[in-house]
Design an enzyme around this catalytic site. Structure first.
Site, PDB file in Angstrom:
ATOM      1  N   GLU A 135       3.494 -13.099  -2.684  1.00 19.92           N
ATOM      2  CA  GLU A 135       4.204 -11.831  -2.819  1.00 19.92           C
ATOM      3  C   GLU A 135       5.705 -12.066  -2.695  1.00 19.92           C
ATOM      4  O   GLU A 135       6.237 -12.132  -1.576  1.00 19.92           O
ATOM      5  CB  GLU A 135       3.769 -10.870  -1.708  1.00 19.92           C
ATOM      6  CG  GLU A 135       2.291 -10.558  -1.717  1.00 19.92           C
ATOM      7  CD  GLU A 135       2.018  -9.212  -1.060  1.00 19.92           C
ATOM      8  OE1 GLU A 135       1.505  -8.338  -1.757  1.00 19.92           O
ATOM      9  OE2 GLU A 135       2.343  -9.040   0.127  1.00 19.92           O
ATOM     10  N   GLU A 193       6.269  -7.710   5.551  1.00 21.35           N
ATOM     11  CA  GLU A 193       6.759  -6.681   6.490  1.00 21.35           C
ATOM     12  C   GLU A 193       6.467  -7.094   7.933  1.00 21.35           C
ATOM     13  O   GLU A 193       7.234  -6.776   8.840  1.00 21.35           O
ATOM     14  CB  GLU A 193       6.122  -5.324   6.140  1.00 21.35           C
ATOM     15  CG  GLU A 193       6.731  -4.765   4.854  1.00 21.35           C
ATOM     16  CD  GLU A 193       5.816  -3.876   4.038  1.00 21.35           C
ATOM     17  OE1 GLU A 193       4.822  -3.360   4.571  1.00 21.35           O
ATOM     18  OE2 GLU A 193       6.103  -3.700   2.833  1.00 21.35           O
ATOM     19  N   GLY A 217       0.239  -2.628  -3.047  1.00 16.84           N
ATOM     20  CA  GLY A 217       0.743  -1.704  -2.035  1.00 16.84           C
ATOM     21  C   GLY A 217       0.734  -0.284  -2.576  1.00 16.84           C
ATOM     22  O   GLY A 217      -0.287   0.405  -2.582  1.00 16.84           O
ATOM     23  N   GLY A 218       1.895   0.169  -3.063  1.00 21.48           N
ATOM     24  CA  GLY A 218       2.070   1.559  -3.490  1.00 21.48           C
ATOM     25  C   GLY A 218       0.962   2.083  -4.398  1.00 21.48           C
ATOM     26  O   GLY A 218       0.443   3.190  -4.186  1.00 21.48           O
ATOM     27  N   ASN A 265      -3.426  -2.532   0.008  1.00 22.82           N
ATOM     28  CA  ASN A 265      -2.798  -2.461   1.333  1.00 22.82           C
ATOM     29  C   ASN A 265      -2.159  -1.081   1.470  1.00 22.82           C
ATOM     30  O   ASN A 265      -1.117  -0.825   0.876  1.00 22.82           O
ATOM     31  CB  ASN A 265      -1.739  -3.576   1.432  1.00 22.82           C
ATOM     32  CG  ASN A 265      -0.930  -3.491   2.711  1.00 22.82           C
ATOM     33  OD1 ASN A 265      -1.266  -2.740   3.629  1.00 22.82           O
ATOM     34  ND2 ASN A 265       0.145  -4.259   2.771  1.00 22.82           N
ATOM     35  N   TRP A 266      -2.828  -0.218   2.232  1.00 20.37           N
ATOM     36  CA  TRP A 266      -2.334   1.164   2.339  1.00 20.37           C
ATOM     37  C   TRP A 266      -1.113   1.270   3.249  1.00 20.37           C
ATOM     38  O   TRP A 266      -0.489   2.326   3.315  1.00 20.37           O
ATOM     39  CB  TRP A 266      -3.448   2.080   2.881  1.00 20.37           C
ATOM     40  CG  TRP A 266      -4.652   2.205   2.000  1.00 20.37           C
ATOM     41  CD1 TRP A 266      -4.875   1.577   0.798  1.00 20.37           C
ATOM     42  CD2 TRP A 266      -5.805   3.017   2.239  1.00 20.37           C
ATOM     43  NE1 TRP A 266      -6.102   1.941   0.290  1.00 20.37           N
ATOM     44  CE2 TRP A 266      -6.702   2.828   1.155  1.00 20.37           C
ATOM     45  CE3 TRP A 266      -6.189   3.876   3.274  1.00 20.37           C
ATOM     46  CZ2 TRP A 266      -7.933   3.475   1.073  1.00 20.37           C
ATOM     47  CZ3 TRP A 266      -7.416   4.511   3.202  1.00 20.37           C
ATOM     48  CH2 TRP A 266      -8.272   4.317   2.106  1.00 20.37           C
ATOM     49  N   LYS A 267      -0.833   0.224   3.989  1.00 21.53           N
ATOM     50  CA  LYS A 267       0.299   0.225   4.945  1.00 21.53           C
ATOM     51  C   LYS A 267       0.167   1.416   5.900  1.00 21.53           C
ATOM     52  O   LYS A 267      -0.946   1.793   6.257  1.00 21.53           O
ATOM     53  CB  LYS A 267       1.634   0.208   4.203  1.00 21.53           C
ATOM     54  CG  LYS A 267       1.692  -0.906   3.164  1.00 21.53           C
ATOM     55  CD  LYS A 267       3.065  -1.158   2.640  1.00 21.53           C
ATOM     56  CE  LYS A 267       2.998  -2.215   1.555  1.00 21.53           C
ATOM     57  NZ  LYS A 267       4.301  -2.611   1.041  1.00 21.53           N
ATOM     58  N   HIS A 275       1.855 -10.652   6.054  1.00 17.28           N
ATOM     59  CA  HIS A 275       2.574  -9.810   5.085  1.00 17.28           C
ATOM     60  C   HIS A 275       4.074  -9.871   5.397  1.00 17.28           C
ATOM     61  O   HIS A 275       4.463  -9.941   6.555  1.00 17.28           O
ATOM     62  CB  HIS A 275       2.058  -8.364   5.171  1.00 17.28           C
ATOM     63  CG  HIS A 275       2.582  -7.518   4.049  1.00 17.28           C
ATOM     64  ND1 HIS A 275       3.840  -6.959   4.077  1.00 17.28           N
ATOM     65  CD2 HIS A 275       2.035  -7.166   2.859  1.00 17.28           C
ATOM     66  CE1 HIS A 275       4.037  -6.296   2.952  1.00 17.28           C
ATOM     67  NE2 HIS A 275       2.956  -6.404   2.189  1.00 17.28           N
ATOM     68  N   GLY A 302       7.443  -3.218  -3.304  1.00 16.18           N
ATOM     69  CA  GLY A 302       7.881  -1.840  -3.147  1.00 16.18           C
ATOM     70  C   GLY A 302       9.193  -1.524  -3.849  1.00 16.18           C
ATOM     71  O   GLY A 302       9.785  -0.471  -3.636  1.00 16.18           O
ATOM     72  N   SER A 323       4.870  -4.781  -6.679  1.00 12.88           N
ATOM     73  CA  SER A 323       5.035  -3.756  -7.719  1.00 12.88           C
ATOM     74  C   SER A 323       4.052  -3.926  -8.879  1.00 12.88           C
ATOM     75  O   SER A 323       4.395  -3.721 -10.042  1.00 12.88           O
ATOM     76  CB  SER A 323       6.484  -3.739  -8.224  1.00 12.88           C
ATOM     77  OG  SER A 323       7.361  -3.402  -7.168  1.00 12.88           O
TER      78      SER A 323
HETATM   79  C1  PEP Z   1       2.506  -5.189  -0.703  1.00 12.76           C
HETATM   80  O1  PEP Z   1       3.128  -4.621   0.179  1.00 12.76           O
HETATM   81  O2  PEP Z   1       1.650  -6.046  -0.422  1.00 12.76           O
HETATM   82  C2  PEP Z   1       2.808  -4.836  -2.074  1.00 12.76           C
HETATM   83  C3  PEP Z   1       2.455  -5.658  -3.015  1.00 12.76           C
HETATM   84  O3  PEP Z   1       3.473  -3.652  -2.253  1.00 12.76           O
HETATM   85  P1  PEP Z   1       3.824  -2.950  -3.676  1.00 12.76           P
HETATM   86  O4  PEP Z   1       2.625  -3.101  -4.551  1.00 12.76           O
HETATM   87  O5  PEP Z   1       4.112  -1.528  -3.318  1.00 12.76           O
HETATM   88  O6  PEP Z   1       5.005  -3.680  -4.199  1.00 12.76           O
END
Ligand code: PEP
Length: 249
Positions: A166, A96, A233-234, A9-11, A94, A172, A212
């Site tokens: 999640e 967010e 994500g990141g 997920n590049w956001k 998600h 994040g 994470s």
């Molecule tokens: C996400 O936003 O779906 C996620 C898992 O982010 P991160 O890996 O950065 O915690």
């Protein structure tokens, strides 16, 4: 056999040029094996990212879709539009989106149905915030999110769903759920699906962990019996980190 999946997920990151470069680099590095890899870039990248994919194991997906089918909804992107780019998946719910854009269980249920009606596979996200875990309500919260988002689907439709657990406190933040915490919740989710749809469907539903996840912890997380991969994500913004996670299987 349920599928192993790693989705990125590049956001709201990467210019169009940077995104295409990243997709091409990942496409080059993907080895055809049993892991399904999904890239979820911003909408404006989607068509080019989907078009740059040449590997059978690699797919494109949206990060969200509208809860309406079409019409006067300025700024929205429909499930049908996403599918028309060549994308085959869409992330729905998600944290967010739930938090910043006030997406309720009812709205998410509409999105899931529109995604399915337009031949997209929903990656349905659920997860508790820290206060809910600390007060011991995390299991109840996650079961309720899954129930309200998905449990009025027919068995045929439910078979197409991918779930991503999640924990919001892990997204994040650099704080990852322990392998035990992830396994405990994934098992709860699978048992909840078994109660509603039966063992055959539950045991074929892929449940991904997100929060994470990195190359250094992916192996431990993915080795749990009910963890079928990750929503990243990141670490999905770097080809080497992302492929390091894929290769943790
Ligand atoms: C996400 O936003 O779906 C996620 C898992 O982010 P991160 O890996 O950065 O915690």
């Amino acid at each position: 056999m349920r599928k192993k999946i790693v989705a990125g997920n590049w956001k709201m990151n990467k210019t169009l040029q940077e995104g295409i470069e990243l997709a091409k680099t990942i496409n080059r590095q993907v080895e055809e094996n049993e892991v399904i890899i999904i890239l979820c870039p911003p909408f404006i990248h989607l068509s080019e990212v989907a078009g740059s994919i040449t590997k059978d194991a690699l797919f494109a997906g949206g990060q969200n879709c509208s809860s309406e089918a079409s019409g006067a909804y300025t700024g929205e992107v429909s499930a049908e539009m996403i599918r028309s780019t060549g994308a085959e998946y869409v992330i729905i719910g998600h944290s967010e989106r739930r938090t910043y854009f006030k997406e309720t269980d009812e709205i998410l249920n509409k999105k899931v149905k529109l995604a399915l009606a337009n031949d997209l596979i929903p990656i349905f996200c659920c997860g508790e915030v820290l206060a809910e875990r600390q007060s011991g309500k995390h299991i109840q919260i996650v079961k309720s999110q899954v129930e309200k988002g998905l449990f009025d689907l027919s068995p045929e439709d439910f078979r197409r769903i991918v779930i991503a657990y999640e924990p919001v406190w892990a997204i994040g933040t650099g704080v990852t759920a322990t392998a035990e915490q992830a396994q405990e919740m994934h098992k709860v989710i699978r048992e909840h699906i078994t109660d509603k749809y039966g063992n055959e469907i539950a045991s074929n539903t892929s449940i991904l962990y997100g929060g994470s996840c990195k190359p250094s912890n992916a192996k431990e997380l993915f080795s749990n019996p009910d963890v079928d991969g990750g929503l990243i994500g990141g670490a999905s913004l770097s080809a080497s980190d992302f492929m390091g996670i894929v290769n943790a299987f």
